[in-house]
Design a protein around this motif. Structure first.
Motif, short mmCIF file in Angstrom:
data_model
loop_
_atom_site.label_atom_id
_atom_site.label_comp_id
_atom_site.label_asym_id
_atom_site.label_seq_id
_atom_site.Cartn_x
_atom_site.Cartn_y
_atom_site.Cartn_z
N UNK A 194 41.37 -4.27 3.93
CA UNK A 194 42.81 -4.03 3.74
C UNK A 194 43.17 -3.48 2.38
N UNK A 195 42.22 -3.35 1.47
CA UNK A 195 42.58 -2.89 0.13
C UNK A 195 43.34 -3.98 -0.61
N UNK A 196 44.42 -3.60 -1.26
CA UNK A 196 45.20 -4.56 -2.05
C UNK A 196 46.53 -4.89 -1.38
N UNK A 197 46.57 -4.84 -0.04
CA UNK A 197 47.79 -5.19 0.70
C UNK A 197 47.81 -6.67 1.02
N UNK A 198 49.01 -7.21 1.21
CA UNK A 198 49.12 -8.59 1.68
C UNK A 198 48.76 -8.65 3.15
N UNK A 199 48.16 -9.76 3.54
CA UNK A 199 47.78 -9.91 4.93
C UNK A 199 46.68 -10.94 5.07
N UNK A 200 45.93 -10.82 6.15
CA UNK A 200 44.82 -11.72 6.44
C UNK A 200 43.65 -10.91 6.98
N UNK A 201 42.46 -11.35 6.70
CA UNK A 201 41.25 -10.72 7.22
C UNK A 201 40.39 -11.81 7.83
N UNK A 202 39.93 -11.56 9.03
CA UNK A 202 38.94 -12.42 9.67
C UNK A 202 37.61 -11.68 9.63
N UNK A 203 36.63 -12.30 8.99
CA UNK A 203 35.28 -11.73 8.91
C UNK A 203 34.38 -12.55 9.82
N UNK A 204 33.81 -11.90 10.82
CA UNK A 204 33.06 -12.63 11.85
C UNK A 204 31.76 -11.93 12.16
N UNK A 205 30.67 -12.64 11.96
CA UNK A 205 29.35 -12.18 12.36
C UNK A 205 28.65 -13.37 12.98
N UNK A 206 27.60 -13.86 12.36
CA UNK A 206 27.00 -15.12 12.80
C UNK A 206 28.00 -16.25 12.64
N UNK A 207 28.69 -16.29 11.50
CA UNK A 207 29.73 -17.27 11.24
C UNK A 207 31.10 -16.64 11.30
N UNK A 208 32.09 -17.34 10.76
CA UNK A 208 33.46 -16.82 10.77
C UNK A 208 34.25 -17.47 9.64
N UNK A 209 35.01 -16.64 8.93
CA UNK A 209 35.92 -17.12 7.91
C UNK A 209 37.15 -16.23 7.91
N UNK A 210 38.30 -16.83 7.65
CA UNK A 210 39.55 -16.09 7.52
C UNK A 210 40.07 -16.27 6.10
N UNK A 211 40.58 -15.19 5.53
CA UNK A 211 41.10 -15.21 4.17
C UNK A 211 42.41 -14.45 4.16
N UNK A 212 43.43 -15.02 3.54
CA UNK A 212 44.72 -14.37 3.49
C UNK A 212 45.32 -14.44 2.10
#
Length: 386
Positions: A175-193
């Protein structure tokens, strides 16, 4: 440091000399390093790499298999936004973790020769800035934060440095430097906002305590359904049972003896996630597993996403290459839980994110929120030399 010194960072001198930044991605599959130019060949004003948001979701298959984990936070389509003119190199040896956390000496042992090779190839003297994104940085990065600033300044002349969790570089790449949330999912999963003031995190607690909806979670659920079919219990799937016996080379009762002694159990579980995706079109149990995974993924995104109208939700990682069997129910769940939020595909991966953060340090561009553990700036950007 004056303008002439800054121009000579690229090793060529003169008004058209380039500055270069280093981005580093350290994870379970090894170490990747990119050296990217800060400005175009004809010498326009410095600018951060653009972040694209209009490309379609990747539809390539998620590539899980036994033996090694699926690559985390990978799988965007097209060229990375920062990679058009970058030089890259990689090591397949993950940085070791010891009693004190991630081992700074082992990271430096790999990174320094890789960085020098790239600088030599570019004809550059030293990088104008460097950003490292590392898996485990938030909880296991104390040694890195203590050792790397001095070592990298001494060995590479680095005076602008960012040390980040790989979830942060995944966010920046997506997302660059925008406000929001990212879900990163491969073997595991984490969300960061982030609302660009502070960070919120959800899940990422590992396959025993969380990572709900990730590759290992889906694979384990699929294998449970296979065993239910073998036992004759409700909720079983004969389709998944048949695929499990093919994938794991033998009758299903032999699988526990193969799985439990292994140290890479999350990767082995995740290796079965693609089979769940392939069966979903004709097997209601497999389709139900993916609907439940989508619900978990959307819940993690909703827990961290700021409620501003322009907030975006980015999806990054090999899991989303599973395509429509997962993405269709996920888009429905996101609309239900975060109405008005704009789901967007990741513009780039964590290595792109590291390059973006390094570039922002170099040119004074917008930075994501600094945090003692998630995104550490050993020197304030205002204190770092121009």
């Amino acid at each position: 440091m004056g303008t002439g010194d800054e121009e000579r960072l690229a090793g060529g001198g003169g008004a058209t000399a380039r500055r270069w930044v280093l981005g580093v991605d350290s994870g379970g599959s090894g170490l990747r390093v990119a050296l990217a130019p800060v400005r175009d060949a004809d010498g326009p004003a410095d600018s951060a790499p653009s972040v694209r948001t209009e490309q379609p979701y990747a539809r390539t298959e998620y590539s899980g298999h036994t033996g090694s984990p699926p690559t985390e936070y990978s799988g965007h389509t097209g060229s990375p936004p920062a990679a058009a003119e970058s030089l890259t190199t990689a090591s397949r040896t993950p940085v070791r973790t010891g009693e004190q956390g991630i081992q700074a000496a082992h990271l430096l042992e790999q990174l320094l020769p890789m960085a020098r090779e790239l600088l030599d190839r570019a004809g550059a003297d030293r990088p104008a800035a460097l950003a490292i994104g590392a898996a485990g940085m938030a909880t296991l990065g104390d040694e890195l934060r203590a050792v790397l600033p001095g070592a990298l300044e001494r060995e590479l002349g680095v005076r602008r440095l960012a040390l980040a969790a790989d979830a942060v570089t995944a966010y920046a790449g997506a997302l660059g430097s925008r406000r929001g949330a990212v879900v990163a999912a491969g073997t595991g999963l984490i969300a960061l906002g982030t609302d660009l003031v502070s960070w919120r995190r959800a899940d990422g607690w590992g396959h025993l305590l969380g990572d709900c909806g990730g590759g290992a979670w889906i694979g384990r659920a699929g294998l449970e359904a296979a065993f239910r079919a073998y036992d004759g219990r409700d909720g079983g799937s004969e389709a998944l049972r048949a695929r499990a016996e093919v994938c794991f080379d033998g009758p299903l009762p032999e699988l526990p003896g193969k799985l439990y002694p292994r140290s890479d159990r999350p990767a082995v579980l995740a290796s079965f996630a693609p089979e769940v995706g392939r069966c979903a079109s004709h097997d209601p149990v497999a389709a139900g597993i993916l609907r439940e995974a989508a619900r978990n993924i959307a819940q993690a995104a909703a827990a961290v996403c700021p409620r501003e109208a322009d907030a975006a939700v980015g999806l990054t990682g090999g899991l989303f290459g599973m395509g429509e069997p997962l993405l269709v129910p996920l888009e429905e769940e996101l609309e239900r839980l975060i109405p008005g939020a704009r789901p967007v595909p990741a513009a780039g991966d964590p290595l792109d994110g590291a390059v973006m953060i390094a570039t922002a340090l170099c040119i004074g561009g917008p930075l994501l929120p600094a945090d003692g553990r998630l995104l550490s700036l050993p020197k304030s950007p205002d204190d770092q030399p121009n």
